[in-house]
Design an enzyme around this catalytic site. Structure first.
Site, PDB file in Angstrom:
ATOM      1  N   TYR A  65       2.314  10.341   0.715  1.00  0.00           N
ATOM      2  CA  TYR A  65       3.315   9.800   1.637  1.00  0.00           C
ATOM      3  C   TYR A  65       4.724  10.234   1.225  1.00  0.00           C
ATOM      4  O   TYR A  65       5.656  10.157   2.029  1.00  0.00           O
ATOM      5  CB  TYR A  65       3.277   8.269   1.669  1.00  0.00           C
ATOM      6  CG  TYR A  65       1.996   7.655   2.165  1.00  0.00           C
ATOM      7  CD1 TYR A  65       0.994   8.414   2.758  1.00  0.00           C
ATOM      8  CD2 TYR A  65       1.770   6.284   2.041  1.00  0.00           C
ATOM      9  CE1 TYR A  65      -0.186   7.843   3.203  1.00  0.00           C
ATOM     10  CE2 TYR A  65       0.588   5.698   2.483  1.00  0.00           C
ATOM     11  CZ  TYR A  65      -0.388   6.481   3.059  1.00  0.00           C
ATOM     12  OH  TYR A  65      -1.546   5.895   3.486  1.00  0.00           O
ATOM     13  N   ASP A 110       0.840  -1.196   0.000  1.00  0.00           N
ATOM     14  CA  ASP A 110       0.000   0.000   0.000  1.00  0.00           C
ATOM     15  C   ASP A 110       0.878   1.250   0.000  1.00  0.00           C
ATOM     16  O   ASP A 110       1.784   1.385   0.820  1.00  0.00           O
ATOM     17  CB  ASP A 110      -0.899   0.001   1.235  1.00  0.00           C
ATOM     18  CG  ASP A 110      -1.854   1.185   1.240  1.00  0.00           C
ATOM     19  OD1 ASP A 110      -2.886   1.105   0.557  1.00  0.00           O
ATOM     20  OD2 ASP A 110      -1.555   2.190   1.913  1.00  0.00           O
ATOM     21  N   HIS A 134      -8.024   9.456  -1.721  1.00  0.00           N
ATOM     22  CA  HIS A 134      -7.457   9.373  -0.377  1.00  0.00           C
ATOM     23  C   HIS A 134      -8.380   9.955   0.696  1.00  0.00           C
ATOM     24  O   HIS A 134      -8.577   9.357   1.754  1.00  0.00           O
ATOM     25  CB  HIS A 134      -6.099  10.094  -0.343  1.00  0.00           C
ATOM     26  CG  HIS A 134      -5.185   9.630   0.727  1.00  0.00           C
ATOM     27  ND1 HIS A 134      -3.815   9.606   0.599  1.00  0.00           N
ATOM     28  CD2 HIS A 134      -5.426   9.168   1.976  1.00  0.00           C
ATOM     29  CE1 HIS A 134      -3.263   9.144   1.707  1.00  0.00           C
ATOM     30  NE2 HIS A 134      -4.228   8.878   2.561  1.00  0.00           N
ATOM     31  N   LYS A 174      -2.777   6.173  -4.038  1.00  0.00           N
ATOM     32  CA  LYS A 174      -3.930   7.028  -3.774  1.00  0.00           C
ATOM     33  C   LYS A 174      -3.789   8.423  -4.377  1.00  0.00           C
ATOM     34  O   LYS A 174      -2.694   8.992  -4.416  1.00  0.00           O
ATOM     35  CB  LYS A 174      -4.143   7.156  -2.262  1.00  0.00           C
ATOM     36  CG  LYS A 174      -4.203   5.813  -1.535  1.00  0.00           C
ATOM     37  CD  LYS A 174      -4.353   5.981  -0.033  1.00  0.00           C
ATOM     38  CE  LYS A 174      -4.123   4.669   0.697  1.00  0.00           C
ATOM     39  NZ  LYS A 174      -2.697   4.337   0.815  1.00  0.00           N
TER      40      LYS A 174
END
Length: 314
Positions: free
Chosen positions: A52, A47, A112, A81
């Site tokens: 991020y 994932d 997201h 995402k």
């Protein structure tokens, strides 16, 4: 077959491994090694997310595992995402993520959060207003973003195999579904016994949407590790409380993301166990009591200043 090898079938017909490696809040330089090690020891679900900031490292870990013939690309389920500042630029965001990941396609692409932030703000990912609050585009509907995702997925099926949502409450999902041509394959939410979110879990099950749980252990130092019913089940099964918390999701029919960059912990998180009805009833009573007394605990709630319809935040 080890329970850690369990797979669930999505409403697209594709299979998603029940246990995945989460990469949120993993430090720079750690993610590549974690992804590589996870794939080496048997994980097949990774994932990631645009915000991020580590898609390139995730991609390097996958690339290394592929180059050593530890796994085939077709055997890995990769999720990433769409971030909030790209709700009007879905194709651009997807292509950027694919480029950073070094992949031709992702198996799952999620919205997201169901809100848009200013794409022309003072930061590419986290724009803020002068008062320090998030620069939200309140006029943009999450339904419009979903239609953008549907359009990109229809035009580029070779790049994205399935689309879904993340951080959707029952209220938001009920707003979306009547206007959706494609039912989301997944709703990724914070989920653990202290935040069971049974109302959204039940709705997703009814609509054929798989729940994927993030932050399944709560947070660092989470009281879940010492909660009496969790400890009791752990002793009964001869495993640490963390394994009970991870295994709980599979028993509920959900996939779960176990985040770690430590090789030994990555391996330990694979030692999932089958929980019986007595175990589940004990944990359910604990969850129900927390909800009844409004002592639920949500650990991930960015300061967007938006009511997403979660009961614990209303």
């Amino acid at each position: 077959m080890s329970i850690s090898k369990t797979v669930f079938k999505l409403n697209t017909g594709a299979e998603i491994p029940a246990l995945g490696l989460g990469t949120w809040q993993s430090g720079p330089g750690e993610v590549t090694r974690a992804v590589y090690h996870a794939l080496k020891v048997g994980y097949r679900h990774i994932d990631a997310a645009q915000c991020y900031g580590n898609e390139a490292e995730v991609g390097e870990g996958i690339k290394r595992a592929l180059s050593e013939n530890l796994v085939k690309r077709s055997e890995i389920f990769v999720t990433t995402k769409l971030w909030c500042t790209y709700h009007t630029r879905v194709e651009e965001a997807l292509n950027t993520s694919l480029s950073k990941l070094g992949l031709d396609y992702v198996d799952l692409y999620l919205m997201h959060w169901p809100l848009a932030m200013n794409p022309e703000g003072n930061h590419d990912l986290f724009p803020k207003l002068a008062d320090g609050s998030r620069d939200i585009v309140h006029s943009h509907s999450h339904v419009t973003t979903w239609k953008n995702l549907e359009d990109v997925a229809a035009r580029f099926p070779e790049k994205v195999k399935a689309i879904g949502v993340s951080n959707y409450s029952k209220r938001y999902l009920e707003e979306l579904l009547p206007q959706a041509k494609v039912v989301p394959a997944v709703n990724q939410i914070e989920n653990h016994p202290a935040l069971p979110q049974q109302e959204i879990v039940d709705l997703c099950k009814e609509k054929g949407i798989l729940i994927t749980a993030y932050s399944p252990l709560g947070s660092t130092g989470s009281p879940l590790f010492t909660a009496e019913p969790i400890v009791e089940v752990a002793k009964r099964k001869g495993v640490p409380p963390a394994i009970v918390l991870l295994s709980w999701h599979l028993a509920r029919g959900s996939s779960v993301l176990a985040k770690s960059v430590t090789p030994s912990r990555i391996e330990e998180n694979m030692n999932l166990v089958k929980l019986d009805q007595e175990d589940l009833d004990l944990i359910a009573k604990y969850s129900d009591d927390l909800v009844a007394n409004k002592k639920w605990q949500r650990y991930v709630y960015p300061p967007f200043g938006v009511d997403f319809g979660f009961p614990d935040k209303s």
